[in-house]
Design an enzyme around this catalytic site. Structure first.
Site, PDB file in Angstrom:
ATOM      1  N   HIS A   1       0.776  -1.059  -0.006  1.00 48.19           N
ATOM      2  CA  HIS A   1      -0.158   0.046  -0.056  1.00 48.19           C
ATOM      3  C   HIS A   1       0.815   1.157  -0.036  1.00 48.19           C
ATOM      4  O   HIS A   1       0.253   2.513  -0.192  1.00 48.19           O
ATOM      5  CB  HIS A   1      -0.840  -0.125   1.395  1.00 48.19           C
ATOM      6  CG  HIS A   1      -0.106   0.345   2.499  1.00 48.19           C
ATOM      7  ND1 HIS A   1       0.377  -0.536   3.301  1.00 48.19           N
ATOM      8  CD2 HIS A   1      -0.236   1.651   2.849  1.00 48.19           C
ATOM      9  CE1 HIS A   1       0.976   0.007   4.408  1.00 48.19           C
ATOM     10  NE2 HIS A   1       0.560   1.210   4.357  1.00 48.19           N
TER      11      HIS A   1
HETATM   12  C1  UD1 Z   1      -2.219   6.193   4.969  1.00 46.10           C
HETATM   13  C2  UD1 Z   1      -0.728   6.644   5.560  1.00 46.10           C
HETATM   14  C3  UD1 Z   1       0.126   5.531   5.854  1.00 46.10           C
HETATM   15  C4  UD1 Z   1      -0.401   4.328   6.322  1.00 46.10           C
HETATM   16  C5  UD1 Z   1      -1.729   3.900   5.686  1.00 46.10           C
HETATM   17  C6  UD1 Z   1      -2.098   2.649   6.425  1.00 46.10           C
HETATM   18  C7  UD1 Z   1      -0.364   8.827   5.359  1.00 46.10           C
HETATM   19  C8  UD1 Z   1       0.393   9.910   4.834  1.00 46.10           C
HETATM   20  N1  UD1 Z   1      -0.382   7.719   5.056  1.00 46.10           N
HETATM   21  O1  UD1 Z   1      -1.885   5.625   3.816  1.00 46.10           O
HETATM   22  O2  UD1 Z   1       1.303   6.075   6.548  1.00 46.10           O
HETATM   23  O3  UD1 Z   1       0.527   3.210   6.414  1.00 46.10           O
HETATM   24  O4  UD1 Z   1      -2.567   4.967   5.810  1.00 46.10           O
HETATM   25  O5  UD1 Z   1      -3.003   2.179   5.714  1.00 46.10           O
HETATM   26  O6  UD1 Z   1      -1.106   9.312   6.400  1.00 46.10           O
HETATM   27  N2  UD1 Z   1      -8.777   5.503  -0.187  1.00 46.10           N
HETATM   28  C9  UD1 Z   1      -9.838   4.618  -0.237  1.00 46.10           C
HETATM   29  N3  UD1 Z   1     -10.791   4.404   0.841  1.00 46.10           N
HETATM   30  C10 UD1 Z   1     -10.349   4.936   2.036  1.00 46.10           C
HETATM   31  C11 UD1 Z   1      -8.951   5.591   2.384  1.00 46.10           C
HETATM   32  C12 UD1 Z   1      -8.238   5.619   1.251  1.00 46.10           C
HETATM   33  O7  UD1 Z   1     -10.323   4.178  -1.305  1.00 46.10           O
HETATM   34  O8  UD1 Z   1     -11.103   4.598   3.066  1.00 46.10           O
HETATM   35  C13 UD1 Z   1      -7.882   5.572  -1.327  1.00 46.10           C
HETATM   36  C14 UD1 Z   1      -8.174   7.059  -1.894  1.00 46.10           C
HETATM   37  O9  UD1 Z   1      -7.832   6.743  -3.335  1.00 46.10           O
HETATM   38  C15 UD1 Z   1      -6.812   7.676  -1.386  1.00 46.10           C
HETATM   39  C16 UD1 Z   1      -5.874   6.505  -1.342  1.00 46.10           C
HETATM   40  O10 UD1 Z   1      -6.484   5.339  -0.999  1.00 46.10           O
HETATM   41  O11 UD1 Z   1      -6.336   8.926  -2.065  1.00 46.10           O
HETATM   42  C17 UD1 Z   1      -4.584   6.861  -0.124  1.00 46.10           C
HETATM   43  O12 UD1 Z   1      -5.482   7.084   1.019  1.00 46.10           O
HETATM   44  P1  UD1 Z   1      -4.765   8.090   2.265  1.00 46.10           P
HETATM   45  O13 UD1 Z   1      -5.150   7.951   3.619  1.00 46.10           O
HETATM   46  O14 UD1 Z   1      -4.341   9.309   1.700  1.00 46.10           O
HETATM   47  O15 UD1 Z   1      -3.255   7.249   2.285  1.00 46.10           O
HETATM   48  P2  UD1 Z   1      -2.844   5.602   2.514  1.00 46.10           P
HETATM   49  O16 UD1 Z   1      -2.315   5.209   1.274  1.00 46.10           O
HETATM   50  O17 UD1 Z   1      -4.039   5.023   3.120  1.00 46.10           O
HETATM   51  N1  UDP Z   2      -4.553  -5.048   8.419  1.00 44.47           N
HETATM   52  C1  UDP Z   2      -5.684  -5.608   8.331  1.00 44.47           C
HETATM   53  N2  UDP Z   2      -6.178  -5.889   7.155  1.00 44.47           N
HETATM   54  C2  UDP Z   2      -5.677  -5.888   5.995  1.00 44.47           C
HETATM   55  C3  UDP Z   2      -4.315  -5.335   6.137  1.00 44.47           C
HETATM   56  C4  UDP Z   2      -3.602  -5.001   7.248  1.00 44.47           C
HETATM   57  O1  UDP Z   2      -6.430  -5.604   9.259  1.00 44.47           O
HETATM   58  O2  UDP Z   2      -6.260  -6.334   5.024  1.00 44.47           O
HETATM   59  C5  UDP Z   2      -3.703  -4.669   9.584  1.00 44.47           C
HETATM   60  C6  UDP Z   2      -2.478  -5.388   9.949  1.00 44.47           C
HETATM   61  O3  UDP Z   2      -2.826  -6.696  10.593  1.00 44.47           O
HETATM   62  C7  UDP Z   2      -1.840  -4.526  10.950  1.00 44.47           C
HETATM   63  C8  UDP Z   2      -2.408  -2.966  10.430  1.00 44.47           C
HETATM   64  O4  UDP Z   2      -3.455  -3.485   9.732  1.00 44.47           O
HETATM   65  O5  UDP Z   2      -2.121  -4.732  12.147  1.00 44.47           O
HETATM   66  C9  UDP Z   2      -1.163  -2.506   9.519  1.00 44.47           C
HETATM   67  O6  UDP Z   2      -1.799  -1.371   8.624  1.00 44.47           O
HETATM   68  P1  UDP Z   2      -1.376  -0.783   7.357  1.00 44.47           P
HETATM   69  O7  UDP Z   2      -0.461  -1.985   6.669  1.00 44.47           O
HETATM   70  O8  UDP Z   2      -2.312  -0.441   6.620  1.00 44.47           O
HETATM   71  O9  UDP Z   2      -0.267   0.295   7.652  1.00 44.47           O
HETATM   72  P2  UDP Z   2       1.076   0.662   8.263  1.00 44.47           P
HETATM   73  O10 UDP Z   2       1.308  -0.519   9.478  1.00 44.47           O
HETATM   74  O11 UDP Z   2       1.905   0.139   7.053  1.00 44.47           O
HETATM   75  O12 UDP Z   2       1.149   2.137   8.675  1.00 44.47           O
END
Ligand code: UD1
Ligand code: UDP
Length: 386
Positions: free
Chosen positions: A222
């Protein structure tokens, strides 16, 4: 005596999961002295990235949802700051509690520090030494806005010292005289607490996906560097597809919507190949208990996630990390996490090596005793009761 009021800020999936460890500890041991209020920024809004965790992990529903949603960094963070500031004026909590390194963390830190509410940062001190990652800037700014900083590892604690934080500081602690702690990791508290429950949960997943114990690979992707660069994503996914065919082993991929969006937008031919593959199983994001079950039962994990990387350690699985660097450097030193960037040859070499390993890997206890949340809450009480 009135209860001490802690204001949690959550927004993204891992923060909701982390906050459940604190909520549970408050419920079990601190409810006579502490009350929590929660602001959800709305950074994650899809059911499977947010609501599912509140339900499954029995986290009290957020008192505020700012509904900020997705946007470019500046706009998204600015809207969060405005919303959190408003809540702070209304609620006047005794402190604000922040988790990790997302834009929601950053917004909480800026809003609270500017209004002189003490900021408490859980997962402080982590550094990848790569400021092109949005998370790295979020961490540095959040740490330097905090009054109590809870570092989950030795490396994180040392990073704080290297940035000028002084372990010898004495109370009263303030933003200018902050206190740093070496604690464990609240995600380990969660994994210990939920591991058995995950086994008991009747999950359609293993049956429906026809997965056998220790005979599938779990993959999550991601990070923006991987999802937003079609060449990198193509390199990674075509290599994984090749390995799945070569080794005839299923690869289960619960993909973040960000990854799905890129696949469908920029890599349609590859997406069609993957969809028709016998071994590749792309599925929507799963719940935490389902993820825990997948992590416990898989053979190996391939990920770019920080949290999943650590969970590979909790569940004693070898792990290949699709990044150049990691904040969890003890895992790399331990030899159980391999950094491969997005380089096909490196991915294949480490995969082959983990598939053919003929000795037991070691999984030392790097992340505390499973009671980190209690430790943190005790220290918060000591700080705020004064
Ligand atoms: C965010 C965090 C990242 C974390 C991740 C956990 C920042 C900068 N990044 O990344 O550190 O590891 O969350 O999962 O804060 N989207 C959806 N549905 C949702 C949310 C997002 O479709 O409910 C899509 C949208 O297209 C959006 C993209 O995901 O533009 C990115 O979402 P965003 O919250 O900006 O960053 P993450 O990649 O989720
Ligand atoms: N996780 C989850 N479902 C998924 C993928 C991840 O519950 O489909 C959980 C995972 O077990 C961990 C957390 O989400 O506890 C990690 O989040 P993510 O990978 O989104 O973000 P990061 O840790 O890199 O910030």
């Amino acid at each position: 005596m009135p209860k001490i009021k802690i204001m949690n800020v959550v927004g993204a999936r891992p923060q909701i999961i982390k906050s459940s460890a604190i909520s549970r500890a408050i419920r079990m041991s601190f409810s006579s002295k502490l009350e929590e209020r929660t602001v959800h920024t709305g950074q994650h809004y899809d059911k499977e990235l947010s609501e599912v965790f509140f339900d499954e992990l029995e986290i009290p529903p957020p008192h505020y949802n700012l509904g900020v949603g997705s946007a470019r960094h500046g706009r998204q963070t600015a809207m969060m700051i405005m919303g959190i500031e408003e809540v702070l004026y209304n609620e006047k909590p005794d402190c604000i509690l922040l988790y990790g390194d997302t834009n929601s963390t950053l917004a909480g830190a800026i809003a609270a520090a500017k209004l002189h509410f003490p900021v408490i940062h859980i997962e402080a001190g982590l550094r990848a030494f790569n400021k092109s990652m949005p998370e790295e800037l979020n961490r540095i700014i959040s740490d330097h806005s905090s009054t109590l900083l809870f570092a989950p590892t030795n490396a994180a604690f040392k990073n704080l010292i290297n940035e000028g934080f002084r372990p010898e500081n004495q109370p009263p602690y303030t933003i200018d005289n902050p206190k740093i702690y070496l604690t464990g990791d609240i995600m380990y508290d969660n994994s210990l607490f939920f591991a058995e429950l995950a086994e008991k949960k009747k999950s359609y997943l293993l049956d429906e996906l026809k997965l056998e114990h220790e005979n599938f690979i779990l993959v999550t992707i991601h990070r923006d560097i991987n999802t937003d660069d079609p060449t990198r994503l193509q390199n990674i996914l075509s290599t994984l597809n090749e390995m799945a065919e070569d080794y005839k082993i299923p690869f289960v991929m619960p993909f973040h919507p960000r990854t799905m969006n890129s696949l469908k937008k920029s890599l349609v031919p590859l997406y069609n190949i993957l969809r028709n593959s016998k071994f590749i199983k792309i599925i929507p994001p799963v719940s935490y208990l389902e993820m825990t079950l997948l992590e416990k039962t898989c053979r190996m994990i391939i990920t770019d996630s920080g949290g999943v990387q650590k969970e590979s350690h909790f569940f004693r699985k070898p792990c290949i990390v699709l990044r150049r660097e990691t904040e969890w450097i003890e895992l790399v030193a331990n030899g159980t996490v391999k950094l491969v960037d997005a380089t096909p040859e490196k991915i294949k070499t480490e995969f082959r090596s983990f598939m053919t390993i003929n000795y037991e890997l070691a999984y030392p206890g790097f992340y505390g005793d499973g009671k980190t949340s209690e430790f943190i809450l005790n220290e918060i009480l000591l700080f705020l009761e004064k």
